[in-house]
Design an enzyme around this catalytic site. Structure first.
Site, PDB file in Angstrom:
ATOM      1  N   ASP A 836       0.788  -1.139  -0.002  1.00  0.00           N
ATOM      2  CA  ASP A 836       0.098   0.028  -0.097  1.00  0.00           C
ATOM      3  C   ASP A 836       0.932   1.369   0.004  1.00  0.00           C
ATOM      4  O   ASP A 836       1.803   1.351   0.663  1.00  0.00           O
ATOM      5  CB  ASP A 836      -0.835   0.014   1.323  1.00  0.00           C
ATOM      6  N   GLU A 879      -4.621   2.188  -4.022  1.00  0.00           N
ATOM      7  CA  GLU A 879      -3.431   2.343  -4.063  1.00  0.00           C
ATOM      8  C   GLU A 879      -2.690   1.016  -3.716  1.00  0.00           C
ATOM      9  O   GLU A 879      -1.403   1.113  -3.214  1.00  0.00           O
ATOM     10  CB  GLU A 879      -2.951   3.534  -3.244  1.00  0.00           C
TER      11      GLU A 879
END
Length: 967
Positions: A836, A879
């Site tokens: 992430d 993301e």
């Protein structure tokens, strides 16, 4: 035109007029003389194509050709053209001088002349014989097919059919070696005319000199009359030898050059220096240079199949023939040749008005009517019949005369109130009044008083040329500016502007059966419907040859005769009506002129009447040279003669071919021309033709007067050309002229070659079909492959993330299932890492989502670049990324993930946003014995959560933080 001066043998007239005498004077009457009124003369010379003006002999062969022997060759005549045959390889003659022509019983033409040349002509083929070396004056094939030749210095030569020859000379008893003529009588005897008298050779070839004392002068001509009596033409007269062998002299001191006896009893005599004589019923007629003969030396005579008389002279060819038209001129007694008006009295006579007087012709006899007491110029313009057979006469300068009982009973002129002295139209009316059309307007005479019924200013033109009154009282006035109608003191004008701008109206003829008034104008023939008052024009657009028409006459056979400046037109009345009512758009016509007996084809108009129908059915026409008449009923006699037709020329691509029965033409022949001729000499220019090319045409094709036809680009094959001829309204040739020809095919046009080509084409088609099927098969396979590739490409696209180009979650799930099964099956370690991007929301918030997208793509590229080949990298969402690390222990996986984290941290993003750094937090988990993919993801997610809580930019494994919790 009178051609013959008649001399009757009463008392002493023939002695003086012919410078000779009849041995036995006889008395003859006028009725004994055959009328020559219908004879017409024509002549031909070197100007017309004759090779020489001295015509020594004339013959007509069975095919219809006329042949003329001259000193410059023999001329073959087809009625329109002379074809010349002279010394050449074709004729085989040693010299062009031709002295004699003779037609054998089989139809062959014998040609002989200078240097003893002899040739036989059959159709278009010439066959020559060895020359005698001396001039041949006469050639004859007798009943035994022996050839007799009268020579200039070698006596008489006889040649038998087997080729052997025998000569008769002075040594055998011939009066002289110069023989002028030979003749076979009905008993088979051969008579020989020599320079010193007459001899005879009997059937046993015994020669005798029968009249050594009576006939001592040169004998030029021998013939037999209808009674088979021998006629002997000598330098000093004409003799007759009767059946009792008694010799009688018919004409003395007349140098006879040639003789033509006829079955009718007429004897035509060609003389050495006195022209042409005709002896009939003891009446002698003479035709000389004064009457139009080209020359007084007449050397040859022939009556052709159409009954025309052909005369060969020292000045060319002369012909006497019957003709459709007969012309009366000043030579026959007319006051003048320039005839302006002719009118029948509907009884026995015709009145002829000319520029110098008025004549009356009754039964061929001309009588002059003296008008000098009232007409100084005696120039007659118009005529009309009044009451009680009185005659109204319009003059050019002397006004109007009324003639009756042999004298002028009234005279009207401009001094009496006549509009003008130039009177061009006269209309006697039933009430006894007379309308007079002048050059200055219209006048009316009633009871001797002259009035002006219509003012000149009311007419479009005061120049009046024709008048006509219908039963309802309408008066039609023809002028130089159209037609006016006068009725009930009212004048109206017909609208000629729609008639091709016609102006002049020359004449009127009412057609009661059709209800039409026909008008002759300067733009054609106008039809005026008397009921509807509609106008119609028959003009150039309908096939009329001329614009200007003068006078119309409707004959008893329902034909129109129309006079013009260029001849007389004849056309069918029904055809004219069909054109008027739109049932046809073209008119057929015949044109008559000088060759048909008219002294001049120029008819006169502008006066009334310019033509007239006589009660005997004849049509009279005013011309610039006399008054011409035609008897329409006689035309059928001319048409009854069917002219034979011959082929004259076959030309293929510019090459002339012999007219044999079958002609073979080379392959590729593209243009074929055939010329033909109807061998008729009465009306040669009006002979009609029709042709049919068998193999190309299914029926006859009308050619009109066209004497040739052309065919182009005919296909190879065999053809037969046929042509027939006829005079107008006559029958067609019973036997057509025929020639066959064939056009050879090219190699590629031959059947074998074409069969081979067809086989080749079939094989080629089969090959093309097979190639096409194979091509379609290949295309099908290619299409399937392309579809498969596109399908795979689409499938691949469905497994990729559209932003980063990494595998998407679906593709990762498939990879994870595959690796889970493999790890459990092979007992290999399997690790999974969730990645992430730290603080990614701030990137979107601070610099926009587009900057965030660029950061995601840069991180994805860095990860993909530094991942191991065995690892599976995918975008998990937002993301987050996920990495599946097969056959990798947890410590090793820790190293791999830490290296990836460091690579991302080291990646430069300043080109996207200045001073931007990006780091990753990674959660790592390893597969336990009883775990499944779901649990593995859960463990990795927990580890990622722990990495976030541990300050980010770090790698936390699930085992590490679970161990800490257990402590």
């Amino acid at each position: 035109m009178p051609l013959l001066t008649v001399y009757r043998s009463g008392v002493t007239s023939l002695l003086w007029l012919l410078s000779g005498l009849l041995v036995t004077p006889v008395i003859a009457t006028t009725n004994d003389i055959v009328s020559l009124d219908n004879y017409f003369s024509e002549s031909w010379s070197t100007v017309d194509g004759l090779p020489h003006n001295t015509v020594n002999a004339i013959a007509q062969t069975p095919d219809g050709y006329l042949w003329f022997a001259t000193w410059e060759g023999v001329a073959r005549f087809n009625g329109r053209r002379f074809d010349i045959f002279e010394r050449s390889a074709v004729t085989g003659l040693p010299d062009s001088g031709i002295r004699t022509l003779s037609v054998a019983q089989n139809g062959d033409l014998l040609v002989a002349g200078s240097r003893g040349g002899i040739a036989r002509v059959n159709g278009h083929q010439w066959q020559s014989y060895p020359p005698l070396g001396v001039l041949i004056n006469k050639a004859l094939v007798d009943s035994q097919q022996r050839l007799w030749l009268a020579t200039e210095g070698e006596g008489v030569v006889m040649q038998t059919p087997n080729g052997s020859r025998r000569q008769f000379t002075e040594d055998n008893g011939l009066p002289a070696n110069a023989a002028n003529s030979v003749f076979e009588d009905s008993k088979g005897r051969i008579w020989v005319g020599t320079r010193a008298g007459l001899a005879v050779i009997d059937p046993d070839l015994v020669l005798r000199h029968p009249f050594p004392e009576q006939i001592t002068s040169p004998v030029f001509a021998l013939a037999a009359n209808a009674q088979q009596q021998l006629l002997i033409g000598t330098e000093r007269g004409l003799f007759l030898l009767n059946e009792q062998q008694q010799l009688t002299q018919l004409l003395a001191d007349v140098p006879v050059a040639t003789l033509l006896p006829e079955a009718s009893g007429v004897l035509w005599i060609g003389t050495v220096d006195r022209g042409l004589l005709r002896l009939y019923n003891n009446t002698v007629e003479q035709l000389s240079i004064e009457q139009g003969l080209p020359n007084n030396r007449v050397l040859a005579l022939l009556r052709d199949k159409e009954r025309s008389l052909w005369v060969g002279t020292n000045g060319g060819i002369f012909r006497l023939r019957d003709a459709p038209f007969t012309t009366y001129t000043s030579e026959q007694g007319l006051a003048d040749n320039y005839v302006r008006t002719v009118m029948s009295d509907q009884a026995d006579c015709v009145y002829v008005g000319s520029s110098r007087g008025l004549d009356q012709i009754c039964n061929g006899i001309i009588r002059n009517i003296d008008l000098s007491s009232h007409a100084k110029g005696q120039s007659v313009l118009s005529l009309a019949m009044g009451q009680q057979q009185s005659l109204w006469i319009g003059t050019y300068t002397d006004g109007l005369l009324h003639y009756a009982d042999g004298k002028v009973i009234a005279h009207y002129s401009s001094e009496d109130g006549l509009a003008a002295n130039e009177v061009r139209a006269i209309l006697p009316r039933a009430d006894g009044s007379v309308l007079v059309g002048t050059a200055q307007g219209l006048s009316l005479i009633r009871d001797g008083q002259i009035t002006t019924p219509v003012e000149a200013v009311a007419l479009p033109s005061p120049f009046i040329m024709a008048l006509h009154q219908t039963d309802d009282g309408r008066v039609f006035i023809g002028s130089g500016a159209g037609v006016s109608v006068w009725q009930n003191d009212r004048v109206t004008q017909l609208d000629f502007s729609v008639l091709d701008q016609a102006e002049y109206a020359f004449g009127f003829v009412e057609d009661p059966a059709a209800g039409i008034l026909w008008m002759t104008t300067d733009r054609g023939l106008v039809a005026f419907d008397l009921a509807t008052e509609q106008l119609a024009l028959i003009g150039r657009s309908h096939g009329m040859p001329f614009d200007k028409l003068f006078q119309l006459v409707i004959d008893e056979q329902q034909h129109f005769w129309i006079s013009t400046n260029r001849g007389v037109l004849r056309l069918g009345r029904e055809q004219a009506l069909d054109v008027v009512y739109g049932r046809r758009d073209q008119i057929n016509y015949e044109l008559f002129g000088e060759s048909d007996g008219m002294a001049s084809a120029q008819a006169n108009g502008g006066s009334s009447p310019a033509a007239s129908l006589h009660n005997d059915g004849s049509v009279w026409v005013a011309t610039s040279v006399g008054a011409s008449k035609v008897q329409p009923a006689r035309l059928s006699s001319f048409s009854a003669v069917i002219p034979p037709v011959v082929l004259e020329k076959l030309v293929a691509d510019g090459k002339h071919y012999s007219l044999q029965q079958s002609v073979k033409l080379a392959a590729g022949t593209s243009r074929i021309e055939l010329e033909y001729a109807g061998l008729g000499y009465i009306m040669p220019h009006r002979i009609q033709y029709r042709t049919m090319l068998e193999g190309f045409e299914q029926d006859w094709v009308a050619r009109g007067t066209q004497a040739n036809v052309q065919y182009t680009n005919l296909a190879p094959g065999h053809y037969t050309f046929n042509v027939a001829a006829s005079y107008p309204d006559g029958g067609w040739s019973p036997v057509a002229a025929t020639i066959s020809f064939s056009i050879a095919p090219h190699l590629w046009q031959r059947p074998l070659f074409q069969a081979l080509v067809i086989l080749f084409l079939v094989a080629l088609v089969i090959a093309i079909v097979r190639w096409r099927l194979a091509s379609l098969k290949r295309s099908e396979l290619k299409l399937k492959r392309q579809v498969a590739e596109k399908t795979a490409e689409l499938a691949a696209l469905a497994r990729l993330d559209s932003l980063t180009g990494l595998a998407n979650r679906r593709a990762f799930d498939e990879a994870m299932q595959h690796e889970l099964k493999r790890a459990k099956r092979q007992q290999e370690p399997l690790c999974l890492a969730l990645l992430d991007i730290d603080h990614f929301k701030q990137v979107n918030d601070n610099w926009s989502h587009s900057v965030g997208d660029e950061v995601l793509k840069r991180v994805a590229a860095t990860l993909q670049q530094h991942c191991r080949d065995i690892d599976s990298l995918a975008r998990w969402g937002g993301e987050e990324f996920v990495i599946l690390l097969p056959d990798t222990s947890l410590p090793l996986a820790q190293e791999v993930c830490d290296r990836l984290r460091q690579r991302v941290a080291d990646t430069c993003f300043t080109d996207i946003v200045p001073d931007l750094t990006v780091t990753l937090s990674i959660g790592l988990a390893t597969l336990q014995v009883k775990d499944d993919g779901k649990q593995l993801l859960i463990d990795a997610d927990r580890a990622l959560y722990q990495a976030k809580n541990s300050g980010r930019n770090t790698v936390i494994s699930h085992n590490s933080f679970t161990s800490d919790e257990s402590l």
